[in-house]
Design an enzyme around this catalytic site. Sequence first.
Site, PDB file in Angstrom:
ATOM      1  N   CYS A 117      17.615   4.812  -3.455  1.00  0.00           N
ATOM      2  CA  CYS A 117      17.179   5.354  -4.754  1.00  0.00           C
ATOM      3  C   CYS A 117      18.143   6.400  -5.335  1.00  0.00           C
ATOM      4  O   CYS A 117      18.317   6.496  -6.550  1.00  0.00           O
ATOM      5  CB  CYS A 117      15.778   5.944  -4.628  1.00  0.00           C
ATOM      6  N   HIS A 151      15.085  11.963  -8.844  1.00  0.00           N
ATOM      7  CA  HIS A 151      16.181  12.533  -8.053  1.00  0.00           C
ATOM      8  C   HIS A 151      17.237  13.112  -8.994  1.00  0.00           C
ATOM      9  O   HIS A 151      17.655  12.463  -9.951  1.00  0.00           O
ATOM     10  CB  HIS A 151      16.836  11.460  -7.180  1.00  0.00           C
ATOM     11  N   LYS A 202      24.318   6.437   3.392  1.00  0.00           N
ATOM     12  CA  LYS A 202      23.902   5.366   2.471  1.00  0.00           C
ATOM     13  C   LYS A 202      24.506   5.591   1.100  1.00  0.00           C
ATOM     14  O   LYS A 202      25.038   4.674   0.471  1.00  0.00           O
ATOM     15  CB  LYS A 202      22.368   5.328   2.337  1.00  0.00           C
ATOM     16  N   THR A 228       0.816  -1.216   0.000  1.00  0.00           N
ATOM     17  CA  THR A 228       0.000   0.000   0.000  1.00  0.00           C
ATOM     18  C   THR A 228       0.853   1.271   0.000  1.00  0.00           C
ATOM     19  O   THR A 228       0.320   2.374  -0.105  1.00  0.00           O
ATOM     20  CB  THR A 228      -0.908   0.020   1.257  1.00  0.00           C
TER      21      THR A 228
HETATM   22  N1  LIG Z   1      10.123   5.967  -1.860  1.00  0.00           N
HETATM   23  C1  LIG Z   1      11.215   5.720  -2.550  1.00  0.00           C
HETATM   24  O1  LIG Z   1      11.526   6.414  -3.541  1.00  0.00           O
HETATM   25  C2  LIG Z   1      12.116   4.575  -2.166  1.00  0.00           C
HETATM   26  C3  LIG Z   1      13.142   4.238  -3.036  1.00  0.00           C
HETATM   27  C4  LIG Z   1      14.000   3.174  -2.735  1.00  0.00           C
HETATM   28  C5  LIG Z   1      13.802   2.461  -1.563  1.00  0.00           C
HETATM   29  N2  LIG Z   1      12.799   2.798  -0.720  1.00  0.00           N
HETATM   30  C6  LIG Z   1      12.619   1.966   0.488  1.00  0.00           C
HETATM   31  O2  LIG Z   1      11.484   1.133   0.250  1.00  0.00           O
HETATM   32  C7  LIG Z   1      10.781   0.919   1.482  1.00  0.00           C
HETATM   33  C8  LIG Z   1       9.352   1.401   1.325  1.00  0.00           C
HETATM   34  O3  LIG Z   1       9.357   2.802   1.070  1.00  0.00           O
HETATM   35  P1  LIG Z   1       8.038   3.625   0.729  1.00  0.00           P
HETATM   36  O4  LIG Z   1       8.522   4.947   0.303  1.00  0.00           O
HETATM   37  O5  LIG Z   1       7.157   2.837  -0.149  1.00  0.00           O
HETATM   38  O6  LIG Z   1       7.348   3.722   2.202  1.00  0.00           O
HETATM   39  P2  LIG Z   1       5.806   3.957   2.555  1.00  0.00           P
HETATM   40  O7  LIG Z   1       5.109   4.700   1.480  1.00  0.00           O
HETATM   41  O8  LIG Z   1       5.803   4.529   3.931  1.00  0.00           O
HETATM   42  O9  LIG Z   1       5.179   2.458   2.619  1.00  0.00           O
HETATM   43  C9  LIG Z   1       5.467   1.569   3.666  1.00  0.00           C
HETATM   44  C10 LIG Z   1       4.693   0.269   3.464  1.00  0.00           C
HETATM   45  O10 LIG Z   1       5.069  -0.659   4.492  1.00  0.00           O
HETATM   46  C11 LIG Z   1       3.900  -1.111   5.193  1.00  0.00           C
HETATM   47  N3  LIG Z   1       4.217  -1.295   6.603  1.00  0.00           N
HETATM   48  C12 LIG Z   1       4.619  -0.359   7.501  1.00  0.00           C
HETATM   49  N4  LIG Z   1       4.813  -0.925   8.729  1.00  0.00           N
HETATM   50  C13 LIG Z   1       4.501  -2.232   8.583  1.00  0.00           C
HETATM   51  C14 LIG Z   1       4.477  -3.342   9.471  1.00  0.00           C
HETATM   52  N5  LIG Z   1       4.819  -3.238  10.770  1.00  0.00           N
HETATM   53  N6  LIG Z   1       4.085  -4.555   8.975  1.00  0.00           N
HETATM   54  C15 LIG Z   1       3.772  -4.702   7.682  1.00  0.00           C
HETATM   55  N7  LIG Z   1       3.744  -3.690   6.776  1.00  0.00           N
HETATM   56  C16 LIG Z   1       4.121  -2.480   7.237  1.00  0.00           C
HETATM   57  C17 LIG Z   1       2.878  -0.003   5.008  1.00  0.00           C
HETATM   58  O11 LIG Z   1       1.593  -0.588   5.152  1.00  0.00           O
HETATM   59  P3  LIG Z   1       0.328   0.249   5.699  1.00  0.00           P
HETATM   60  O12 LIG Z   1      -0.133   1.079   4.530  1.00  0.00           O
HETATM   61  O13 LIG Z   1      -0.631  -0.815   6.061  1.00  0.00           O
HETATM   62  O14 LIG Z   1       0.817   1.073   6.842  1.00  0.00           O
HETATM   63  C18 LIG Z   1       3.171   0.413   3.559  1.00  0.00           C
HETATM   64  O15 LIG Z   1       2.564  -0.505   2.670  1.00  0.00           O
HETATM   65  C19 LIG Z   1      11.569   1.665   2.564  1.00  0.00           C
HETATM   66  O16 LIG Z   1      12.464   0.769   3.194  1.00  0.00           O
HETATM   67  C20 LIG Z   1      12.320   2.724   1.773  1.00  0.00           C
HETATM   68  O17 LIG Z   1      13.502   3.145   2.401  1.00  0.00           O
HETATM   69  C21 LIG Z   1      11.938   3.837  -1.003  1.00  0.00           C
END
Ligand SMILES: NC(=O)c1ccc[n+]([C@@H]2O[C@H](COP(=O)([O-])OP(=O)(O)OC[C@H]3O[C@@H](n4cnc5c(N)ncnc54)[C@H](OP(=O)(O)O)[C@@H]3O)[C@@H](O)[C@H]2O)c1
Length: 354
Positions: free
Chosen positions: A151, A244, A207, A15
């Site tokens: 990223c 970025h 990082k 999500t």
């Molecule tokens: N955004 C970027 O551009 C990017 C790029 C590279 C890497 N990342 C990495 O990818 C990961 C996700 O990033 P994001 O930007 O997508 O974050 P985000 O939008 O905050 O999404 C987090 C997701 O994890 C779920 N979640 C949170 N706590 C949880 C738990 N205790 N148990 C199970 N599910 C849980 C959330 O579910 P709910 O909706 O149910 O809370 C949501 O689906 C991170 O580690 C981030 O550092 C992000």
Amino acid sequence: MDIKQKIPVAVLGATGMVGQRFVQLLADHPWFELAVVAASERRAGQRYGETCQWVLDGEMPDKAAELMVQQTQPGLNARIVFSALPADWAREVEPEFARAGYVVCSNASAFRQAPDVPLLIPEINHDHLHLLENQRKQRGWEGLIVTSPNCTTTGIALPMKPLHDLFGIEKIFAVTMQAVSGAGYPGISFLDIEDNVIPYINGEEEKIEQETLLLLGTITDGHREPAAIDISAQANRVSVREGHTVCLSVGFKHKPSLDEVVKALTEFKGSPGFPNLHSSPQQILVVRDEKNRPQPKRDRGVNDGMSVVVGRIRECPLLDFRMVTVSHNTLRGAASGSILNAELLVEKGYLQTF
Ligand SMILES: NC(=O)c1ccc[n+]([C@@H]2O[C@H](COP(=O)([O-])OP(=O)(O)OC[C@H]3O[C@@H](n4cnc5c(N)ncnc54)[C@H](OP(=O)(O)O)[C@@H]3O)[C@@H](O)[C@H]2O)c1
């Protein structure tokens, strides 16, 4: 590659910002079938289409909308698990999935630095998959974990790879301008970022510095040797939705000419032995020569957001050359990059279902 039956895959954190990208990209992937979406406990048992606040352009894929959100624990009907979880939660559950026999392709930072976990961009270090032999021996997992870099690192390491191989990089100075979507959903408050630049992103500079050196490093006797490059990064959050931008100054052991830099970037086809993968673009690095490009708004989507766009290549009075790169943070820098890792694992025979 001729896949007889699509491989069932799960998305953890489905999500979130990156999770939604996975769901979008997997809707018509020729090798993978999105079989499971998982999120936090509060959403388990609800229809994805009802509980997920879809924030991407275009409609949520119909089939995904009908899936019931599962709990984030082994027992899911999938062989590959794409993890888009926050790092602290990934640290707990990704090993549980690997132990239970799943192939985990993670976007989180939790295991990127672990010496037996490959940190991969297939075009530049597919040979780092050899670390999986140590991982299997040491951890005794039936499955495995591979990770994708941060990223922003992607938009630095990819263009540096051919330059390092040909001319030997000694120093990198990087200043980033990072999109708001990099902070996840809902992310940063509009009142904080609108009309503003925030000169701090928690943990980001470390990082970028560490992961770039790992990606450009080598494998010796089954161990990862970071590249011997002095690197300094300064990370900024800017009021851009996706993409970025990084301003780079680079110093070389053997200073090339400007033409040689452009040729090395333009002709980069991946490191030796890089297999032709479904999601890898024909042109990995796109060089633009206009004075005012690349720009995130105009260049992030090039080749489905999989190419890194490089421009403003010119001499630097401090180091040897300067340049600007733009890369798509939720595609190449996250979901698409991770899917590419999974394609590499399939290509290299780590999944035997076809
Ligand atoms: N955004 C970027 O551009 C990017 C790029 C590279 C890497 N990342 C990495 O990818 C990961 C996700 O990033 P994001 O930007 O997508 O974050 P985000 O939008 O905050 O999404 C987090 C997701 O994890 C779920 N979640 C949170 N706590 C949880 C738990 N205790 N148990 C199970 N599910 C849980 C959330 O579910 P709910 O909706 O149910 O809370 C949501 O689906 C991170 O580690 C981030 O550092 C992000």
